[in-house]
Write a protein that holds these residues in place. Sequence first.
Motif, PDB file in Angstrom:
ATOM      1  N   LEU A  55     -30.453 -29.791  60.010  1.00 21.98           N
ATOM      2  CA  LEU A  55     -29.287 -30.538  60.464  1.00 21.98           C
ATOM      3  C   LEU A  55     -29.575 -31.264  61.773  1.00 21.98           C
ATOM      4  O   LEU A  55     -29.224 -32.433  61.944  1.00 21.98           O
ATOM      5  CB  LEU A  55     -28.092 -29.601  60.626  1.00 21.98           C
ATOM      6  CG  LEU A  55     -26.796 -30.223  61.107  1.00 21.98           C
ATOM      7  CD1 LEU A  55     -26.283 -31.249  60.107  1.00 21.98           C
ATOM      8  CD2 LEU A  55     -25.747 -29.144  61.329  1.00 21.98           C
ATOM      9  N   THR A 108     -25.558 -20.705  53.424  1.00 24.56           N
ATOM     10  CA  THR A 108     -26.449 -20.618  54.580  1.00 24.56           C
ATOM     11  C   THR A 108     -26.725 -22.036  55.071  1.00 24.56           C
ATOM     12  O   THR A 108     -26.968 -22.939  54.287  1.00 24.56           O
ATOM     13  CB  THR A 108     -27.771 -19.938  54.209  1.00 24.56           C
ATOM     14  OG1 THR A 108     -28.370 -20.653  53.136  1.00 24.56           O
ATOM     15  CG2 THR A 108     -27.539 -18.501  53.788  1.00 24.56           C
ATOM     16  N   THR A 109     -26.663 -22.219  56.363  1.00 28.75           N
ATOM     17  CA  THR A 109     -26.854 -23.532  56.957  1.00 28.75           C
ATOM     18  C   THR A 109     -28.210 -23.581  57.648  1.00 28.75           C
ATOM     19  O   THR A 109     -28.522 -22.714  58.460  1.00 28.75           O
ATOM     20  CB  THR A 109     -25.745 -23.820  57.979  1.00 28.75           C
ATOM     21  OG1 THR A 109     -24.486 -23.692  57.337  1.00 28.75           O
ATOM     22  CG2 THR A 109     -25.875 -25.218  58.531  1.00 28.75           C
ATOM     23  N   ASP A 110     -28.982 -24.580  57.329  1.00 27.89           N
ATOM     24  CA  ASP A 110     -30.268 -24.787  57.976  1.00 27.89           C
ATOM     25  C   ASP A 110     -30.036 -25.676  59.194  1.00 27.89           C
ATOM     26  O   ASP A 110     -29.992 -26.902  59.087  1.00 27.89           O
ATOM     27  CB  ASP A 110     -31.244 -25.430  57.005  1.00 27.89           C
ATOM     28  CG  ASP A 110     -32.645 -25.546  57.580  1.00 27.89           C
ATOM     29  OD1 ASP A 110     -32.864 -25.050  58.712  1.00 27.89           O
ATOM     30  OD2 ASP A 110     -33.508 -26.114  56.906  1.00 27.89           O
ATOM     31  N   PHE A 111     -29.849 -25.052  60.336  1.00 22.89           N
ATOM     32  CA  PHE A 111     -29.505 -25.791  61.545  1.00 22.89           C
ATOM     33  C   PHE A 111     -30.651 -26.664  62.042  1.00 22.89           C
ATOM     34  O   PHE A 111     -30.429 -27.702  62.647  1.00 22.89           O
ATOM     35  CB  PHE A 111     -29.041 -24.835  62.651  1.00 22.89           C
ATOM     36  CG  PHE A 111     -27.708 -24.215  62.340  1.00 22.89           C
ATOM     37  CD1 PHE A 111     -26.553 -24.962  62.405  1.00 22.89           C
ATOM     38  CD2 PHE A 111     -27.624 -22.885  61.967  1.00 22.89           C
ATOM     39  CE1 PHE A 111     -25.322 -24.406  62.109  1.00 22.89           C
ATOM     40  CE2 PHE A 111     -26.400 -22.315  61.679  1.00 22.89           C
ATOM     41  CZ  PHE A 111     -25.246 -23.080  61.748  1.00 22.89           C
TER      42      PHE A 111
END
Length: 61
Positions: free
Chosen positions: A29, A23-26
């Motif tokens: 980022l 899961t990417t924490d945009f």
Amino acid sequence: MGRGRAKAKQTKVARELKYSTPTTDFDALQRELSGSSSGDQHVDEQRDEDPYDDGYDEYRR
């Protein structure tokens, strides 16, 4: 003789890393890429907490 179990565990971990979707924490980022001052302050706080950090990470390359 104990190599079989260790190899099986390494294979399992490698397979999980290969096929998992992280899961990417945009939002984090975006904050990191924008260079916000609050993020820079947090890095300084982490540097003070790390007893093994000698402060020369920026110069090692």
